[in-house]
Design a protein around this motif. Structure first.
Motif, PDB file in Angstrom:
ATOM      1  N   ARG A   1       0.830  -1.218   0.000  1.00 31.03           N
ATOM      2  CA  ARG A   1       0.000   0.000   0.000  1.00 31.03           C
ATOM      3  C   ARG A   1       0.854   1.254   0.000  1.00 31.03           C
ATOM      4  O   ARG A   1       0.556   2.224  -0.715  1.00 31.03           O
ATOM      5  CB  ARG A   1      -0.928  -0.001   1.219  1.00 31.03           C
ATOM      6  CG  ARG A   1      -2.102  -0.957   1.095  1.00 31.03           C
ATOM      7  CD  ARG A   1      -3.159  -0.639   2.138  1.00 31.03           C
ATOM      8  NE  ARG A   1      -2.626  -0.796   3.495  1.00 31.03           N
ATOM      9  CZ  ARG A   1      -2.710  -1.921   4.187  1.00 31.03           C
ATOM     10  NH1 ARG A   1      -3.267  -2.995   3.655  1.00 31.03           N
ATOM     11  NH2 ARG A   1      -2.219  -1.996   5.424  1.00 31.03           N
ATOM     12  N   ARG A   2       1.927   1.249   0.798  1.00 24.78           N
ATOM     13  CA  ARG A   2       2.807   2.420   0.822  1.00 24.78           C
ATOM     14  C   ARG A   2       3.455   2.661  -0.535  1.00 24.78           C
ATOM     15  O   ARG A   2       3.568   3.802  -1.003  1.00 24.78           O
ATOM     16  CB  ARG A   2       3.889   2.246   1.902  1.00 24.78           C
ATOM     17  CG  ARG A   2       3.374   2.451   3.318  1.00 24.78           C
ATOM     18  CD  ARG A   2       4.523   2.763   4.276  1.00 24.78           C
ATOM     19  NE  ARG A   2       5.472   1.662   4.328  1.00 24.78           N
ATOM     20  CZ  ARG A   2       5.425   0.666   5.191  1.00 24.78           C
ATOM     21  NH1 ARG A   2       4.430   0.614   6.070  1.00 24.78           N
ATOM     22  NH2 ARG A   2       6.336  -0.282   5.190  1.00 24.78           N
ATOM     23  N   ARG A   3       3.900   1.593  -1.189  1.00 25.37           N
ATOM     24  CA  ARG A   3       4.519   1.729  -2.505  1.00 25.37           C
ATOM     25  C   ARG A   3       3.524   2.247  -3.540  1.00 25.37           C
ATOM     26  O   ARG A   3       3.873   3.061  -4.403  1.00 25.37           O
ATOM     27  CB  ARG A   3       5.106   0.393  -2.943  1.00 25.37           C
ATOM     28  CG  ARG A   3       6.348  -0.019  -2.158  1.00 25.37           C
ATOM     29  CD  ARG A   3       6.921  -1.325  -2.678  1.00 25.37           C
ATOM     30  NE  ARG A   3       8.152  -1.668  -1.981  1.00 25.37           N
ATOM     31  CZ  ARG A   3       8.854  -2.785  -2.207  1.00 25.37           C
ATOM     32  NH1 ARG A   3       8.420  -3.659  -3.118  1.00 25.37           N
ATOM     33  NH2 ARG A   3       9.964  -3.027  -1.534  1.00 25.37           N
ATOM     34  N   ARG A   4       2.282   1.791  -3.454  1.00 23.06           N
ATOM     35  CA  ARG A   4       1.267   2.263  -4.398  1.00 23.06           C
ATOM     36  C   ARG A   4       0.959   3.737  -4.179  1.00 23.06           C
ATOM     37  O   ARG A   4       0.769   4.485  -5.150  1.00 23.06           O
ATOM     38  CB  ARG A   4       0.001   1.424  -4.249  1.00 23.06           C
ATOM     39  CG  ARG A   4       0.125   0.014  -4.813  1.00 23.06           C
ATOM     40  CD  ARG A   4      -1.143  -0.774  -4.604  1.00 23.06           C
ATOM     41  NE  ARG A   4      -1.031  -2.097  -5.204  1.00 23.06           N
ATOM     42  CZ  ARG A   4      -1.967  -3.052  -5.103  1.00 23.06           C
ATOM     43  NH1 ARG A   4      -3.087  -2.807  -4.403  1.00 23.06           N
ATOM     44  NH2 ARG A   4      -1.776  -4.224  -5.683  1.00 23.06           N
ATOM     45  N   ARG A   5       0.913   4.160  -2.907  1.00 27.54           N
ATOM     46  CA  ARG A   5       0.670   5.579  -2.629  1.00 27.54           C
ATOM     47  C   ARG A   5       1.807   6.442  -3.163  1.00 27.54           C
ATOM     48  O   ARG A   5       1.583   7.526  -3.725  1.00 27.54           O
ATOM     49  CB  ARG A   5       0.498   5.800  -1.123  1.00 27.54           C
ATOM     50  CG  ARG A   5      -0.862   5.370  -0.590  1.00 27.54           C
ATOM     51  CD  ARG A   5      -1.124   5.972   0.773  1.00 27.54           C
ATOM     52  NE  ARG A   5      -0.154   5.528   1.764  1.00 27.54           N
ATOM     53  CZ  ARG A   5      -0.336   4.476   2.560  1.00 27.54           C
ATOM     54  NH1 ARG A   5      -1.455   3.780   2.453  1.00 27.54           N
ATOM     55  NH2 ARG A   5       0.566   4.141   3.440  1.00 27.54           N
ATOM     56  N   ARG A   6       3.032   5.976  -2.999  1.00 23.57           N
ATOM     57  CA  ARG A   6       4.178   6.730  -3.521  1.00 23.57           C
ATOM     58  C   ARG A   6       4.146   6.802  -5.040  1.00 23.57           C
ATOM     59  O   ARG A   6       4.489   7.830  -5.635  1.00 23.57           O
ATOM     60  CB  ARG A   6       5.477   6.076  -3.059  1.00 23.57           C
ATOM     61  CG  ARG A   6       5.753   6.229  -1.565  1.00 23.57           C
ATOM     62  CD  ARG A   6       6.996   5.463  -1.165  1.00 23.57           C
ATOM     63  NE  ARG A   6       7.246   5.533   0.277  1.00 23.57           N
ATOM     64  CZ  ARG A   6       8.201   4.855   0.893  1.00 23.57           C
ATOM     65  NH1 ARG A   6       9.005   4.044   0.205  1.00 23.57           N
ATOM     66  NH2 ARG A   6       8.359   4.984   2.202  1.00 23.57           N
ATOM     67  N   ALA A   7       3.724   5.700  -5.659  1.00 31.50           N
ATOM     68  CA  ALA A   7       3.672   5.677  -7.130  1.00 31.50           C
ATOM     69  C   ALA A   7       2.615   6.636  -7.663  1.00 31.50           C
ATOM     70  O   ALA A   7       2.778   7.215  -8.748  1.00 31.50           O
ATOM     71  CB  ALA A   7       3.396   4.265  -7.625  1.00 31.50           C
ATOM     72  N   ARG A   8       1.515   6.821  -6.908  1.00 28.32           N
ATOM     73  CA  ARG A   8       0.457   7.723  -7.355  1.00 28.32           C
ATOM     74  C   ARG A   8       0.750   9.181  -7.033  1.00 28.32           C
ATOM     75  O   ARG A   8       0.159  10.080  -7.623  1.00 28.32           O
ATOM     76  CB  ARG A   8      -0.869   7.320  -6.704  1.00 28.32           C
ATOM     77  CG  ARG A   8      -1.453   6.020  -7.247  1.00 28.32           C
ATOM     78  CD  ARG A   8      -2.901   5.885  -6.832  1.00 28.32           C
ATOM     79  NE  ARG A   8      -3.027   5.789  -5.384  1.00 28.32           N
ATOM     80  CZ  ARG A   8      -3.123   4.649  -4.713  1.00 28.32           C
ATOM     81  NH1 ARG A   8      -3.073   3.490  -5.358  1.00 28.32           N
ATOM     82  NH2 ARG A   8      -3.253   4.647  -3.395  1.00 28.32           N
ATOM     83  N   THR A   9       1.634   9.420  -6.067  1.00 27.15           N
ATOM     84  CA  THR A   9       1.948  10.793  -5.672  1.00 27.15           C
ATOM     85  C   THR A   9       2.894  11.416  -6.687  1.00 27.15           C
ATOM     86  O   THR A   9       3.981  10.878  -6.964  1.00 27.15           O
ATOM     87  CB  THR A   9       2.610  10.821  -4.282  1.00 27.15           C
ATOM     88  OG1 THR A   9       1.754  10.188  -3.339  1.00 27.15           O
ATOM     89  CG2 THR A   9       2.885  12.251  -3.865  1.00 27.15           C
ATOM     90  N   PRO A  10       2.519  12.570  -7.301  1.00 24.84           N
ATOM     91  CA  PRO A  10       3.417  13.204  -8.294  1.00 24.84           C
ATOM     92  C   PRO A  10       4.693  13.703  -7.636  1.00 24.84           C
ATOM     93  O   PRO A  10       4.685  14.287  -6.554  1.00 24.84           O
ATOM     94  CB  PRO A  10       2.563  14.392  -8.812  1.00 24.84           C
ATOM     95  CG  PRO A  10       1.542  14.649  -7.737  1.00 24.84           C
ATOM     96  CD  PRO A  10       1.270  13.302  -7.116  1.00 24.84           C
ATOM     97  N   GLN A  11       5.809  13.396  -8.280  1.00 25.60           N
ATOM     98  CA  GLN A  11       7.109  13.802  -7.746  1.00 25.60           C
ATOM     99  C   GLN A  11       7.434  15.234  -8.147  1.00 25.60           C
ATOM    100  O   GLN A  11       7.173  15.643  -9.285  1.00 25.60           O
ATOM    101  CB  GLN A  11       8.211  12.867  -8.288  1.00 25.60           C
ATOM    102  CG  GLN A  11       8.004  11.396  -7.907  1.00 25.60           C
ATOM    103  CD  GLN A  11       8.068  11.201  -6.407  1.00 25.60           C
ATOM    104  OE1 GLN A  11       8.864  11.836  -5.718  1.00 25.60           O
ATOM    105  NE2 GLN A  11       7.216  10.301  -5.904  1.00 25.60           N
ATOM    106  N   PRO A  12       7.970  16.046  -7.236  1.00 22.78           N
ATOM    107  CA  PRO A  12       8.325  17.441  -7.575  1.00 22.78           C
ATOM    108  C   PRO A  12       9.446  17.471  -8.617  1.00 22.78           C
ATOM    109  O   PRO A  12      10.408  16.710  -8.548  1.00 22.78           O
ATOM    110  CB  PRO A  12       8.795  18.015  -6.232  1.00 22.78           C
ATOM    111  CG  PRO A  12       9.202  16.836  -5.415  1.00 22.78           C
ATOM    112  CD  PRO A  12       8.305  15.710  -5.845  1.00 22.78           C
TER     113      PRO A  12
END
Length: 292
Positions: A276-287
């Protein structure tokens, strides 16, 4: 291991484990959905009183085996206890947790008292409290087969209606479903499941066999149907693994099955959390980095 599989006792142990592992999570899925995961504990202790009552009846009747009526007694007492709990819960006579607490303490106290009155030993009592699958007979196997067939047939054939009742009773009432009858069906199925599982894990741990596979399945599934199917697979794997290990090592099968279930729940929970943490990071746009 192949030589062990040719032993009739081992065949009986594995067959009973397979049946119980597949059938117990079916009812457990409905109980978890209703948030009544501890119902099995209350009914289980009533079933112990039934075992003791059957034992006493067999002893007084002069049967060669005093425990000949133990399983029939457990079935009668467990179903009666389930009906009483559901009736009082639906009528609001007493809080469900209070009713189950009364059943819990009254059942185990009555069981211990009646078994001692029947002349049973502590070893006999421990066998029913924690399971005694190594003493299972072909009669026990056929009883388990019959009870498991009932659980599978009713639990799977009535799944849409039972899901509606356990998920949203108001919606079930509005659609014309016989809510009280279906609630009573879940309670009686719980009693039958506990009786069928008693030889494998005992009345003190039977609730764990009903709930743990469901809790594990919920970590990796989303739909009700997939949860039930996955829980059945997990239940079979846990039971067969636990019994297989005890064939090689001198361990108590029922306790080992539950410990394996708890360990698997912890591992799957950790793995699901990481995913779940990895999926949230993947969906969060990187600056984006600033251009020089």
């Amino acid at each position: 291991m192949i030589e062990l599989l040719q032993d009739p006792l081992v065949q009986r142990m594995l067959l009973v484990s397979l049946l119980v592992g597949a059938s117990a999570p079916i009812v457990g899925t409905y109980l978890v959905q209703r948030r009544m995961a501890l119902l099995g504990d209350g009914i289980g202790h009533v079933a112990l009183a039934g075992v003791a009552a059957g034992w006493l009846a067999g002893s007084l009747a002069g049967f060669a085996h005093a425990d000949a009526l133990a399983i029939p007694g457990a079935i009668v007492f467990a179903i009666a206890g389930a009906v009483v709990i559901e009736h009082m819960r639906s009528r609001g006579t007493a809080a469900a947790d209070v009713v189950m607490a009364i059943m819990f303490y009254g059942g185990i106290a009555s069981g211990v008292l009646l078994i001692s009155a029947a002349g049973g030993s502590n070893a006999n009592l421990m066998g029913y409290l924690f399971g005694s699958i190594s003493t299972v007979t072909w009669t026990d196997v056929w009883v388990t087969v019959a009870l498991s067939v009932v659980i599978l047939a009713v639990g799977l054939s009535l799944r849409p209606a039972l899901f509606a009742v356990t998920h949203d009773q108001d919606f079930a009432y509005s659609t014309g479903l016989p809510v009280r009858a279906l609630n009573m069906t879940v309670a009686v199925l719980s009693a039958v499941t506990i009786t069928a599982s008693m030889r494998v894990v005992g009345v003190l741990l039977v609730s764990a066999l009903m709930i743990l596979p469901v809790a594990i399945a919920q970590l990796v599934t989303r739909s009700f149907t997939r949860t039930m199917t996955t829980a059945m697979v997990v239940g079979v794997v846990l039971c067969l693994t636990g019994v297989s290990i005890t064939l090689e090592h001198d361990l108590q099968p029922g306790s080992l099955i539950v410990v394996l279930g708890v360990a698997l729940y912890v591992l799957v929970s950790i793995g699901a959390s990481v995913v779940r943490r990895r999926r949230r990071r993947a969906r969060t746009p990187q600056p984006q980095e600033a251009l020089p």
